[in-house]
Scaffold this motif. Structure first.
Motif, PDB file in Angstrom:
ATOM      1  N   GLY A   1       0.818  -1.213   0.000  1.00 36.23           N
ATOM      2  CA  GLY A   1       0.000   0.000   0.000  1.00 36.23           C
ATOM      3  C   GLY A   1       0.847   1.256   0.000  1.00 36.23           C
ATOM      4  O   GLY A   1       0.535   2.230  -0.698  1.00 36.23           O
ATOM      5  N   LEU A   2       1.929   1.219   0.774  1.00 33.01           N
ATOM      6  CA  LEU A   2       2.807   2.386   0.875  1.00 33.01           C
ATOM      7  C   LEU A   2       3.515   2.661  -0.449  1.00 33.01           C
ATOM      8  O   LEU A   2       3.601   3.809  -0.904  1.00 33.01           O
ATOM      9  CB  LEU A   2       3.830   2.165   1.983  1.00 33.01           C
ATOM     10  CG  LEU A   2       4.661   3.365   2.435  1.00 33.01           C
ATOM     11  CD1 LEU A   2       3.778   4.524   2.862  1.00 33.01           C
ATOM     12  CD2 LEU A   2       5.588   2.951   3.573  1.00 33.01           C
ATOM     13  N   ALA A   3       3.999   1.616  -1.107  1.00 30.21           N
ATOM     14  CA  ALA A   3       4.701   1.787  -2.384  1.00 30.21           C
ATOM     15  C   ALA A   3       3.769   2.359  -3.449  1.00 30.21           C
ATOM     16  O   ALA A   3       4.160   3.233  -4.237  1.00 30.21           O
ATOM     17  CB  ALA A   3       5.285   0.456  -2.853  1.00 30.21           C
ATOM     18  N   LYS A   4       2.524   1.870  -3.476  1.00 24.44           N
ATOM     19  CA  LYS A   4       1.554   2.398  -4.442  1.00 24.44           C
ATOM     20  C   LYS A   4       1.271   3.870  -4.176  1.00 24.44           C
ATOM     21  O   LYS A   4       1.170   4.683  -5.105  1.00 24.44           O
ATOM     22  CB  LYS A   4       0.251   1.595  -4.369  1.00 24.44           C
ATOM     23  CG  LYS A   4       0.345   0.208  -4.990  1.00 24.44           C
ATOM     24  CD  LYS A   4      -0.979  -0.523  -4.877  1.00 24.44           C
ATOM     25  CE  LYS A   4      -0.893  -1.908  -5.506  1.00 24.44           C
ATOM     26  NZ  LYS A   4      -2.161  -2.668  -5.331  1.00 24.44           N
ATOM     27  N   GLU A   5       1.148   4.218  -2.907  1.00 18.67           N
ATOM     28  CA  GLU A   5       0.872   5.614  -2.560  1.00 18.67           C
ATOM     29  C   GLU A   5       2.054   6.514  -2.919  1.00 18.67           C
ATOM     30  O   GLU A   5       1.877   7.641  -3.381  1.00 18.67           O
ATOM     31  CB  GLU A   5       0.540   5.734  -1.070  1.00 18.67           C
ATOM     32  CG  GLU A   5      -0.191   7.008  -0.736  1.00 18.67           C
ATOM     33  CD  GLU A   5      -0.814   6.990   0.655  1.00 18.67           C
ATOM     34  OE1 GLU A   5      -1.301   8.058   1.065  1.00 18.67           O
ATOM     35  OE2 GLU A   5      -0.807   5.933   1.318  1.00 18.67           O
ATOM     36  N   VAL A   6       3.262   5.991  -2.709  1.00 18.40           N
ATOM     37  CA  VAL A   6       4.456   6.760  -3.079  1.00 18.40           C
ATOM     38  C   VAL A   6       4.462   7.020  -4.584  1.00 18.40           C
ATOM     39  O   VAL A   6       4.727   8.141  -5.045  1.00 18.40           O
ATOM     40  CB  VAL A   6       5.737   6.013  -2.646  1.00 18.40           C
ATOM     41  CG1 VAL A   6       6.975   6.634  -3.293  1.00 18.40           C
ATOM     42  CG2 VAL A   6       5.875   6.034  -1.125  1.00 18.40           C
ATOM     43  N   GLU A   7       4.174   5.991  -5.387  1.00 17.65           N
ATOM     44  CA  GLU A   7       4.133   6.162  -6.847  1.00 17.65           C
ATOM     45  C   GLU A   7       3.116   7.221  -7.254  1.00 17.65           C
ATOM     46  O   GLU A   7       3.388   8.075  -8.102  1.00 17.65           O
ATOM     47  CB  GLU A   7       3.803   4.832  -7.534  1.00 17.65           C
ATOM     48  CG  GLU A   7       4.978   3.886  -7.643  1.00 17.65           C
ATOM     49  CD  GLU A   7       4.709   2.715  -8.550  1.00 17.65           C
ATOM     50  OE1 GLU A   7       5.661   2.231  -9.194  1.00 17.65           O
ATOM     51  OE2 GLU A   7       3.549   2.272  -8.624  1.00 17.65           O
ATOM     52  N   GLU A   8       1.935   7.170  -6.651  1.00 15.12           N
ATOM     53  CA  GLU A   8       0.884   8.134  -6.984  1.00 15.12           C
ATOM     54  C   GLU A   8       1.280   9.554  -6.598  1.00 15.12           C
ATOM     55  O   GLU A   8       1.072  10.501  -7.357  1.00 15.12           O
ATOM     56  CB  GLU A   8      -0.424   7.743  -6.288  1.00 15.12           C
ATOM     57  CG  GLU A   8      -1.074   6.498  -6.865  1.00 15.12           C
ATOM     58  CD  GLU A   8      -2.238   6.008  -6.033  1.00 15.12           C
ATOM     59  OE1 GLU A   8      -2.622   6.716  -5.073  1.00 15.12           O
ATOM     60  OE2 GLU A   8      -2.769   4.920  -6.332  1.00 15.12           O
ATOM     61  N   ARG A   9       1.859   9.699  -5.397  1.00 12.65           N
ATOM     62  CA  ARG A   9       2.231  11.033  -4.917  1.00 12.65           C
ATOM     63  C   ARG A   9       3.383  11.641  -5.717  1.00 12.65           C
ATOM     64  O   ARG A   9       3.557  12.864  -5.734  1.00 12.65           O
ATOM     65  CB  ARG A   9       2.617  10.965  -3.431  1.00 12.65           C
ATOM     66  CG  ARG A   9       1.474  10.661  -2.463  1.00 12.65           C
ATOM     67  CD  ARG A   9       0.707  11.910  -2.074  1.00 12.65           C
ATOM     68  NE  ARG A   9       1.530  12.900  -1.414  1.00 12.65           N
ATOM     69  CZ  ARG A   9       1.733  12.967  -0.093  1.00 12.65           C
ATOM     70  NH1 ARG A   9       1.179  12.053   0.702  1.00 12.65           N
ATOM     71  NH2 ARG A   9       2.474  13.928   0.434  1.00 12.65           N
ATOM     72  N   LEU A  10       4.172  10.784  -6.358  1.00  8.95           N
ATOM     73  CA  LEU A  10       5.368  11.276  -7.047  1.00  8.95           C
ATOM     74  C   LEU A  10       5.276  11.194  -8.569  1.00  8.95           C
ATOM     75  O   LEU A  10       6.266  11.427  -9.256  1.00  8.95           O
ATOM     76  CB  LEU A  10       6.595  10.487  -6.576  1.00  8.95           C
ATOM     77  CG  LEU A  10       6.954  10.634  -5.093  1.00  8.95           C
ATOM     78  CD1 LEU A  10       8.115   9.721  -4.741  1.00  8.95           C
ATOM     79  CD2 LEU A  10       7.289  12.084  -4.751  1.00  8.95           C
ATOM     80  N   GLU A  11       4.095  10.911  -9.108  1.00  4.06           N
ATOM     81  CA  GLU A  11       3.996  10.750 -10.556  1.00  4.06           C
ATOM     82  C   GLU A  11       4.213  12.064 -11.309  1.00  4.06           C
ATOM     83  O   GLU A  11       4.434  12.070 -12.518  1.00  4.06           O
ATOM     84  CB  GLU A  11       2.681  10.098 -10.967  1.00  4.06           C
ATOM     85  CG  GLU A  11       1.447  10.930 -10.781  1.00  4.06           C
ATOM     86  CD  GLU A  11       0.195  10.235 -11.304  1.00  4.06           C
ATOM     87  OE1 GLU A  11      -0.813  10.928 -11.522  1.00  4.06           O
ATOM     88  OE2 GLU A  11       0.198   9.005 -11.489  1.00  4.06           O
TER      89      GLU A  11
END
Length: 356
Positions: free
Chosen positions: A279-289
């Motif tokens: 969940g954290l990795a997915k959120e990081v990807e979304e926040r940094l796209e």
């Protein structure tokens, strides 16, 4: 110096974007909105721009869609390709409305004079054409010759179209040869590439849903790129088109052909993991796209897979029970509470991107 030697081609321009072997491989996508719905189409194109799309294609199945092109172009920042099937009049209208390139398949346009009208107007307006050859629309004489849409049939169709356009004095063209399976697409492109210097748009057509389509596309496109074939690409997926753009850059990055945006490294998780890494990795990807600078960011689930295994990441976090550690270039720089870890990671990445 790249470990892959790209095939030498001539250069073709789509708007202000050059396509050919001396230029970076161009990432493109296609909207899935109704083109005549200008606000929705513009909104989606801007989403695509945000994640790095450099050229966008829109479907033009009607006069209303063709007339929307000029309105869309006024509001976007990347070149626009009109995708035409069956009706050559829609291609002519799209050119008049300001399309930067026309995508046609002569196999379904019909009579030769119709194709010639498109070519003549494109020449007059100084725009390029993408000739698409798909396994589902090969001329019947080639199907009869080869018995099925074999790679040789696709390649022969594309070569015959190139000769036809050259006879009309038109060479401002790129080609695509696509099947829905990897083998047909790869072999067809290899045959065509060995006999011409035209730029090639690559991809696997009708690749499928997110996971199966991404895998099939990565294999097919990856093989062609490794062979030096491919000057622009689209990853065709049954999902939001911005995912196509993200996967395209990941493929190019894996082959060290282009670097754009954040690459997230995350551990596969195991019994030592004490946080929700997935969940954290997915959120990081979304926040940094929105970051376009090439940065490597690690999200790890324990101290073992923290700075040690991710020491080459630019920045990262690792969960260690009731706290996280923030590390930069493999060195621990801060101990964080769980609720502040994500925001601090994003802040640090944005700071590094700003510096670069």
């Amino acid at each position: 110096m790249s470990w892959i030697e790209r095939r030498r081609t001539r250069t073709v321009w789509v708007g202000r974007v050059p396509i050919g072997s001396s230029h970076p491989i161009v990432v493109q996508s296609m909207t899935n909105t109704f083109t005549e719905d200008v606000p929705a189409t513009v909104a989606q194109i801007k989403e695509l721009e945000r994640v790095g799309c450099e050229v966008v294609r829109v479907a033009v199945p009607s006069v209303e869609a063709a007339r929307a092109i000029s309105k869309i172009k006024e509001q976007i920042s990347i070149p626009l390709i009109a995708d035409i099937h069956f009706d050559h009049r829609l291609a002519l209208l799209s050119i008049e409305e300001g399309a930067d390139c026309i995508r046609i398949n002569p196999g379904n346009i019909g009579a030769e004079w119709k194709v010639k009208e498109i070519v003549n107007l494109a020449k007059e307006r100084g725009i390029s054409i993408r000739v698409g050859v798909n396994a589902g629309s090969i001329p019947s004489e080639l199907i009869n010759k080869y018995g099925s849409p074999k790679p040789e049939a696709l390649a022969e169709a594309a070569l015959s179209y190139s000769k036809l356009l050259e006879d009309w004095g038109f060479t401002n063209v790129k080609f695509s040869l696509k099947g829905s399976d990897v083998k047909t697409t790869v072999l067809a492109n290899k045959i065509f590439a060995s006999q011409t210097d035209y730029p090639i748009h690559i991809g696997i057509t009708e690749a499928g849903t997110f996971i199966s389509g991404a895998v099939k596309s990565s294999v097919g496109v990856g093989i062609l790129l490794y062979e030096g074939i491919g000057d622009t690409l689209r990853i065709s997926l049954t999902t939001h088109p911005k995912e196509e753009v993200k996967i395209a850059y990941k493929i190019l990055s894996a082959l060290e052909l282009r670097k754009r945006g954040v690459e997230v490294i995350s551990c596969p998780t195991c019994g030592r993991c004490l946080v929700d890494v997935e969940g954290l990795a997915k959120e990081v990807e979304e926040r940094l796209e929105h970051i376009d600078k090439p940065l490597k960011v690690a999200v790890m689930g324990c101290a073992v897979n923290g700075p040690g295994e991710a020491r080459f990441a630019d920045v990262g976090i690792a969960g260690a029970g009731n706290y996280f550690i923030l590390f930069v270039k493999g060195k621990v720089v801060e101990k964080l509470r769980p609720e502040e870890a994500l925001n601090r990671l994003v802040e640090e990445v944005e700071r590094l991107a700003e510096e670069r």
